[in-house]
Structure formats: C-alpha cells, structure tokens
Design an enzyme around this catalytic site. Structure first.
Site, mmCIF file in Angstrom:
data_model
loop_
_atom_site.group_PDB
_atom_site.id
_atom_site.type_symbol
_atom_site.label_atom_id
_atom_site.label_comp_id
_atom_site.label_asym_id
_atom_site.label_seq_id
_atom_site.Cartn_x
_atom_site.Cartn_y
_atom_site.Cartn_z
ATOM 1 N N GLY A 101 0.888 -1.344 0.161
ATOM 2 C CA GLY A 101 0.111 0.055 -0.052
ATOM 3 C C GLY A 101 0.792 1.480 0.029
ATOM 4 N N ARG A 102 0.373 2.307 0.350
ATOM 5 C CA ARG A 102 1.037 3.758 0.407
ATOM 6 C C ARG A 102 2.236 3.538 1.359
ATOM 7 N NH1 ARG A 102 -4.301 5.263 1.373
ATOM 8 N NH2 ARG A 102 -5.285 5.988 -0.514
ATOM 9 N N GLU A 107 -0.322 -4.699 23.012
ATOM 10 C CA GLU A 107 0.511 -3.532 23.443
ATOM 11 C C GLU A 107 -0.303 -2.628 24.142
ATOM 12 O OE1 GLU A 107 1.569 -2.546 19.363
ATOM 13 O OE2 GLU A 107 0.275 -0.574 19.712
ATOM 14 N N ARG A 164 0.549 -3.863 12.490
ATOM 15 C CA ARG A 164 -0.036 -4.201 13.783
ATOM 16 C C ARG A 164 0.489 -5.387 14.241
ATOM 17 N NH1 ARG A 164 -1.772 0.512 14.128
ATOM 18 N NH2 ARG A 164 -3.957 0.937 13.879
ATOM 19 N N HIS A 168 5.323 1.789 19.517
ATOM 20 C CA HIS A 168 4.439 2.253 18.746
ATOM 21 C C HIS A 168 4.381 3.468 18.365
ATOM 22 C CE1 HIS A 168 0.221 1.095 16.806
ATOM 23 N NE2 HIS A 168 0.881 2.016 15.926
#
Lengths: 311, 311
Positions: free
Chosen positions: A151-152, A259, A230, A277
């Site tokens: 993806g991007r 998390e 994720r 994160h």
C-alpha cells in the site's frame, strides 16, 4: 445538545479546536458509553483516538451516531460491517503519516543489522575504551528485502530500501506497477527470497497472523523481520520461538500483540530492536493527523463530502 | 628476509592470507619499530591497520620502506609529506566502505531525531505499559540537510538524504555536478541553511576543527550534527558546550577526539547517539577492505600498478 464527542488523549491545541465546535471529551469510549442517556443520545460524531473495540454493542448505545472520525490510518478497532449496518460513516487519517512510518521501518532495519542500540551502550558504558571495538555487524546494502503489503506505506518503505541499494521484492494481493520490484504471489515465496522482511499490512481479522510460522521458517536463520503495521499481523509466539532458537537472525518491532504490554520473552532478547508504537509519533505528523481528523468532522457537520472516508 | 610487516588486529583469514606471503605480524607500529634492526631493515611493505602516527621518525627506522598499505579510507595517521620525501607510496581502501558509512550516518540521524535509543529503553524498562507513550519526536522528511564534504561518501549520504525527502545542501571546496543540490561556498552559510549537518570530510590537519564554534552557532538550537568522518573535524569542546546548553538540538557521532576514550561530558547527554567508530564495521565490508589492502600489497610486490594509491 452535544453533537461531537472526542475520545482519547488530545493535545491542548487539539482540545481547543474541538472545544470550539462544542465537543465533549472523554478519556475512553467506555467513559462516553457510561454517560447519561441524554448525552449519548445527541452524539452524531465520535472523534476517535483510542484502540478500544468499537462495534455493534458500542454503536447501539449511541443511537444518533453517524460518523466515527478515527485518528490514525489503522482503524482495525472499529467494526466496519457494524458501522455499515447502521449507516455510520468512518474516516481515518491516511498519507500524512506515511513518511514517518517508512522512516521508522528503515531506522529499525539499520539499527538491528548494525547493532546500534548495543553500539550506543558500548560507548556509554566505557566498554570501547576498556575492551576495544564491538563485534562486527551486518552489511545492509546489496541484501534482498521483501515488503509484505504494498500500500502507500509499503511503497514508501520500498522506495527507501531501493535507495539503500537493497534488491526489492514484495507481496500483495495482486501484482502492481513498480520500478522493477519482484512480485511474489504468496508470502512464503517472498520470505524465502529475502533477507529482510518488512511488514506493512493493514490490521484487522483478515491479516491476523498473516506472517505465519511457515513464513517465519521460510525467512530463516539469516532473516530479519521488521513490523510497523499491527502486532496482530505476525504469529508472535512463532516469531519469539524463532528469535530465541536461532530460527531468525533478529527483528525490529514497533507493534505488539496486547500492547502497551509486551511479551516479557522479547525483553530477554538482544537481537531485537523494540519501539513503543512510535511510527507516526512526531510533532509534525501528529498535528497533521489531528487536522485531517478535524477536517473530516467539520466537513460532515457542514454536510460536505468527507476527505478520507473508509466506508 | 621479511618483506612485509602486518601491523594491527587482523582476522584469522586475513592473517592466513598475509602469512602466505611471508608477513610478520605486530600488534602496533611501536612493536615493529622495537624489533631487531635486521628485521626492520628488510621491511619494504607495511600493511597498516592502526591509528598510531606514522611519520618521519617512524619511517626512518624502516630504511627499506617503500609502501604503506593502509586498511581504511582515512589515512590521516600517515604523514604523506614525510612519505613523499622518502619515496614511500601509500595506498588506502576507498569505495568499498562507502555504503556502510552512509547507512550509519542515516541511521544515526533517524535515531537522534526519532529518539529511538530511548524508545527501545522505554519498552524494555516497562515504562510504556506503566506510563504510556514516550514524548513526541521530530519529523525528518521535509527538513533541510547539509553535507560537509561531497566526496564519495558524502555523495552516498546525500543520495540517501534525498530519498528520505530532505532538501539537500552541501559545502565542498568547489561546486560540483549534482542533481539540483544547493551549493554553499562556506560552511557557516551551509550550517545556517539547514536542520541536519552531516560531516563527511577527510581527516588530517587541513580539516581540523573545520566545523568550528561559528559553524555550530550557525546551525543553532534546532540543529543536529552527524559525524562519520574523524573526531578532529569538529571543535568538540564547542559542540559539547552547545549540546549541554541548548545551542544544538542533538548529535549522532561515530568518531571522537582521542577515541576510544570519549569525553565524559558526552555520557551525560540524552540528546546524542554515540557509536564506537563502526562506520565500516560489518563482516562484508571489512573483508572487502582487507582484500583491497592485500591487492595493493601483492601488486606492489609483483611490480604492478597500485590499485588505490594515495600519493
């Protein structure tokens, strides 16, 4: 009547901007759902900056809900089928964070391969002066890298890997237009072909444990996993087994199952780089994410088209 | 009669290769110079992997010396004028380490800006689960970077900075052919124009304290210095003053004055990333450097042209 509820930890400037449109604030979704019925009944928009599951049960306590404006590109906490069934629109904040996330992937890859957390400690502890240089590390340029999910963000990562002179491979649902990168129709074939595997999937049930034990085995003892997507996208138990037993060379991880609690097995490992994160955690990008979230909210309230709709 | 003396810490495979051509081994140049005169008298070639000064006094104890084959691109320990005066050729090992050194510059820049050594500690100490996310960090893309010294390594760094979407500026003795990078005729002007200043100068007396207090002041409180060249190229005292007093935002340093001893003032700072001179310290690159050093030695012994002569 309050139309907008802002959920989560917003900065002072973000709170001020939401206060201007009359928003009420709650730390968690549970707090909003525990509010008196007349407050809940008026809420048409939830500006959501939280990871608590937001599905049918939660939506049904907000009968007027029409928009969930998520802060973040990943909206896996929000059930899109449940939103669709209730005519609730969902927006996210894509693109503004791509560069930061891709930068972090590259940084963790280099830090793992070159032993740079250890290098900093080697200097600070005085070991360099006492015992000489640290062990030699691993060269990155000339290696092969695989991106799972083009993806991007995956593309931004692949561009940077190419600039670091790695041979770029990728896996995604279908082959894409690329500058000569090698497509693999399945993730095992990708893992088998590369040294560094960078996971850039979207989260959610469809990608749960997509990087399976089989993929990890195919990556092998010289392989390094980098995950900025994720925690759910990797079979974490299988990855820990491999990291502990020499089945993988190492990992650079910004995301974890459960998390902010992290499996304590990670903390015993010296072949992993661990981050809390922080893929998009810069002043500039978080400000841009907040602005995009608010533009979606104000567009909705004005009856205009949403800038970044998900459904 | 021994023709080749190998000085420094060589790997087993490197020692084996030198043993094949009858080399004697010494840990330091002083050890060789302390050898009996008849051993010293026969030495035509020194394979040099050491940072001890190698000038007139040392050369005069090796009357047959004709080649110093340096391991490393930086040969500032060796006095070229003294070598020239005695007809001694010097070689180094350029190019094979460019990618590793440039990768390290990029990694240290990202680590400093994004707080990644702190991030790893935040996870490992359990602070993430106990106290929540760390403070927001600094976005790198869209910033301006300046490279001081646009030699081969400087160019590799600049290419990578451009791939990370930084605006690239540079300073070198003369303007060079570039893909649109902005030239500055003096280092103060460069420092004044950028957020991140990456030092890629050669070492030696001509570049001593080239990054002066004035350059550091021009870089300013938002500025970050990255140094992968030599500790001597920066006025380290001025840099420490600025790092301690908010005159600079931070630094990423692989080299230090008087290394491997490091000024203890560095160890008190949390805005610096410190590395123990590991720019080329990968298995792959160190092996390539050893091969190039040996090709120069064997070419010399065979009367062939040197592959990478310095003088």
């Amino acid at each position: 009547m309050t139309e907008v509820a802002a959920i989560g930890g917003y900065s002072d400037s973000e709170r001020a901007a939401y206060a201007e449109i009359g928003a009420v604030f709650h730390d968690t979704l549970s707090d909003l759902l525990a509010a008196p019925e007349d407050e809940r009944a008026g809420v048409r928009v939830v500006a959501y900056k939280h990871h608590q599951a937001f599905g049918a049960a939660e939506m049904d306590k907000l009968p007027a809900l029409a928009l969930i404006a998520n802060y973040g590109v990943g909206y896996d906490a929000i059930s899109i089928p449940d939103a669709d069934a209730r005519g609730v629109k969902v927006t996210n904040t894509p693109n503004v964070l791509n560069d930061d996330v891709a930068d972090l992937a590259i940084a963790m890859l280099l830090m793992q391969a070159r032993g740079l957390v250890q290098g900093d400690a080697w200097v600070r502890s005085g070991t360099w002066a006492k015992e000489g240089p640290p062990p030699l590390a691993r060269k990155v340029s000339g290696s092969r890298a695989g991106v799972v999910g083009l993806g991007r963000i995956g593309r931004e990562i692949a561009d940077r890997l190419a600039a670091l002179k790695l041979e770029v491979h990728y896996h995604s649902r279908s082959e894409k237009e690329t500058p000569g990168w090698t497509y693999h129709a399945d993730p095992v074939s990708l893992a088998d072909a590369v040294d560094f595997l960078v996971v850039a999937l979207v989260g959610g049930p469809e990608t749960e444990h997509y990087v399976s034990r089989e993929v990890i085995d195919a990556l092998g003892p010289q392989g390094v996993i980098v995950n900025i997507s994720r925690g759910s996208t990797i079979d974490e138990g299988a990855m820990l087994d491999a990291l502990e037993q020499g089945g993988l060379a190492g990992a650079g991880l910004d995301v974890f199952q459960g998390e902010p609690k992290v499996d304590p097995r990670f903390l015993e490992l010296d072949n992993v780089v661990l981050q809390p994160h922080v893929g998009s955690a810069t002043h500039g990008t978080r400000a841009d994410m907040g602005k995009l979230q608010r533009r979606n909210v104000t567009a909705f309230l004005a009856g205009d088209a949403l800038e970044t709709p998900v459904n």
